[in-house]
Scaffold this motif. Sequence first.
Motif, PDB file in Angstrom:
ATOM      1  N   THR A 145      23.966  25.989   1.622  1.00 49.77           N
ATOM      2  CA  THR A 145      24.863  27.134   1.644  1.00 49.77           C
ATOM      3  C   THR A 145      25.587  27.143   2.982  1.00 49.77           C
ATOM      4  OG1 THR A 145      23.221  28.379   0.390  1.00 49.77           O
ATOM      5  CG2 THR A 145      25.010  29.639   1.360  1.00 49.77           C
ATOM      6  N   THR A 146      26.885  27.420   2.959  1.00 42.32           N
ATOM      7  CA  THR A 146      27.622  27.574   4.210  1.00 42.32           C
ATOM      8  C   THR A 146      27.951  29.042   4.413  1.00 42.32           C
ATOM      9  OG1 THR A 146      29.736  27.141   3.123  1.00 42.32           O
ATOM     10  CG2 THR A 146      28.623  25.264   4.156  1.00 42.32           C
ATOM     11  N   ASN A 147      28.062  29.424   5.664  1.00 42.29           N
ATOM     12  CA  ASN A 147      28.420  30.772   6.038  1.00 42.29           C
ATOM     13  C   ASN A 147      29.942  30.819   6.146  1.00 42.29           C
ATOM     14  OD1 ASN A 147      28.454  33.371   7.057  1.00 42.29           O
ATOM     15  ND2 ASN A 147      26.927  32.965   8.633  1.00 42.29           N
ATOM     16  N   ALA A 160      25.299  27.242   8.517  1.00 40.45           N
ATOM     17  CA  ALA A 160      24.910  26.758   7.188  1.00 40.45           C
ATOM     18  C   ALA A 160      23.396  26.724   7.104  1.00 40.45           C
ATOM     19  CB  ALA A 160      25.494  25.368   6.939  1.00 40.45           C
ATOM     20  N   TRP A 161      22.890  26.650   5.860  1.00 41.83           N
ATOM     21  CA  TRP A 161      21.462  26.561   5.603  1.00 41.83           C
ATOM     22  C   TRP A 161      21.230  25.428   4.626  1.00 41.83           C
ATOM     23  CZ3 TRP A 161      24.384  30.965   5.386  1.00 41.83           C
ATOM     24  CH2 TRP A 161      24.176  31.874   6.412  1.00 41.83           C
ATOM     25  N   ILE A 162      20.197  24.654   4.878  1.00 46.55           N
ATOM     26  CA  ILE A 162      19.843  23.535   4.014  1.00 46.55           C
ATOM     27  C   ILE A 162      18.388  23.708   3.599  1.00 46.55           C
ATOM     28  CG2 ILE A 162      19.675  21.032   3.814  1.00 46.55           C
ATOM     29  CD1 ILE A 162      21.697  20.863   6.164  1.00 46.55           C
ATOM     30  N   ASP A 163      18.172  23.892   2.305  1.00 47.33           N
ATOM     31  CA  ASP A 163      16.814  24.002   1.782  1.00 47.33           C
ATOM     32  C   ASP A 163      16.323  22.600   1.446  1.00 47.33           C
ATOM     33  OD1 ASP A 163      16.346  26.857   1.772  1.00 47.33           O
ATOM     34  OD2 ASP A 163      17.921  26.950   0.251  1.00 47.33           O
ATOM     35  N   PRO A 195      12.531  31.074   5.321  1.00 46.78           N
ATOM     36  CA  PRO A 195      13.402  31.839   6.214  1.00 46.78           C
ATOM     37  C   PRO A 195      14.595  31.028   6.715  1.00 46.78           C
ATOM     38  CG  PRO A 195      11.114  31.835   7.009  1.00 46.78           C
ATOM     39  CD  PRO A 195      11.206  30.870   5.882  1.00 46.78           C
ATOM     40  N   GLY A 196      15.757  31.663   6.667  1.00 45.32           N
ATOM     41  CA  GLY A 196      16.970  31.119   7.274  1.00 45.32           C
ATOM     42  C   GLY A 196      17.465  32.103   8.310  1.00 45.32           C
ATOM     43  N   ILE A 197      17.982  31.599   9.404  1.00 47.84           N
ATOM     44  CA  ILE A 197      18.452  32.446  10.498  1.00 47.84           C
ATOM     45  C   ILE A 197      19.807  33.039  10.126  1.00 47.84           C
ATOM     46  CG2 ILE A 197      19.023  32.531  12.956  1.00 47.84           C
ATOM     47  CD1 ILE A 197      16.029  31.868  12.266  1.00 47.84           C
ATOM     48  N   ASP A 198      19.904  34.377  10.116  1.00 52.34           N
ATOM     49  CA  ASP A 198      21.171  35.036   9.808  1.00 52.34           C
ATOM     50  C   ASP A 198      22.222  34.659  10.851  1.00 52.34           C
ATOM     51  OD1 ASP A 198      19.826  36.225   7.722  1.00 52.34           O
ATOM     52  OD2 ASP A 198      19.814  38.243   8.608  1.00 52.34           O
ATOM     53  N   GLY A 199      23.450  34.488  10.404  1.00 49.27           N
ATOM     54  CA  GLY A 199      24.544  34.147  11.305  1.00 49.27           C
ATOM     55  C   GLY A 199      24.691  32.664  11.571  1.00 49.27           C
ATOM     56  N   ALA A 200      23.800  31.847  11.018  1.00 46.42           N
ATOM     57  CA  ALA A 200      23.928  30.392  11.196  1.00 46.42           C
ATOM     58  C   ALA A 200      25.182  29.904  10.480  1.00 46.42           C
ATOM     59  CB  ALA A 200      22.689  29.687  10.642  1.00 46.42           C
TER      60      ALA A 200
END
Length: 173
Positions: A133-135, A107-110, A100-105
């Motif tokens: 991934t960056t938003n 960026a996300w780092i797996d 799970p990644g928080i929507d609206g963050a």
Amino acid sequence: MRLRRVFGHYPTGVVVVAALSDGEPYGFTVNSFTSVSLDPPIVGFCAAHTSSTWPRIRDAGAFTISLLSVGQEQVCRSFAAKGSDRFSGVEWSMKEGGHPGIDGALAWIDCVLDDCHLVGDHELILARVVSMTTNDVDDDPLVFHGGRLGRLCAGTLATASGNARACRGSPAS
């Protein structure tokens, strides 16, 4: 505690570390997140020995780190609360790594868990980055400083020799 007071003078970003464990999402707020190595890409953070969430995430062996934006103060508080359904009312989605990644963050780092070290009353966690991934939102990061959540005014960030008060008075959203 004096150490907490002293370190309160040092601002940190705020992230949510989350994973699926036995088909259920688990996550918690971290403000001790840092980049450790660029080659290979490794990040680090700390989790208290008393955390009931970290063992579930550790057992999953992988997780997604969501870099929170200033508009996500309530998300930060929800994931910091003990004994609650932290995902209740929080929009999230599965990220590339399957967690799970928080929507609206911002960026996300797996990540894949690399190593853990018992250090005092915490575990120091080192994790290998497998994707990022960056938003495309133009927002400031959520920052913890002096016991409060706020913003780092990236658009008006002053240089050390420039106007150091450029962000004074800018409230968190």
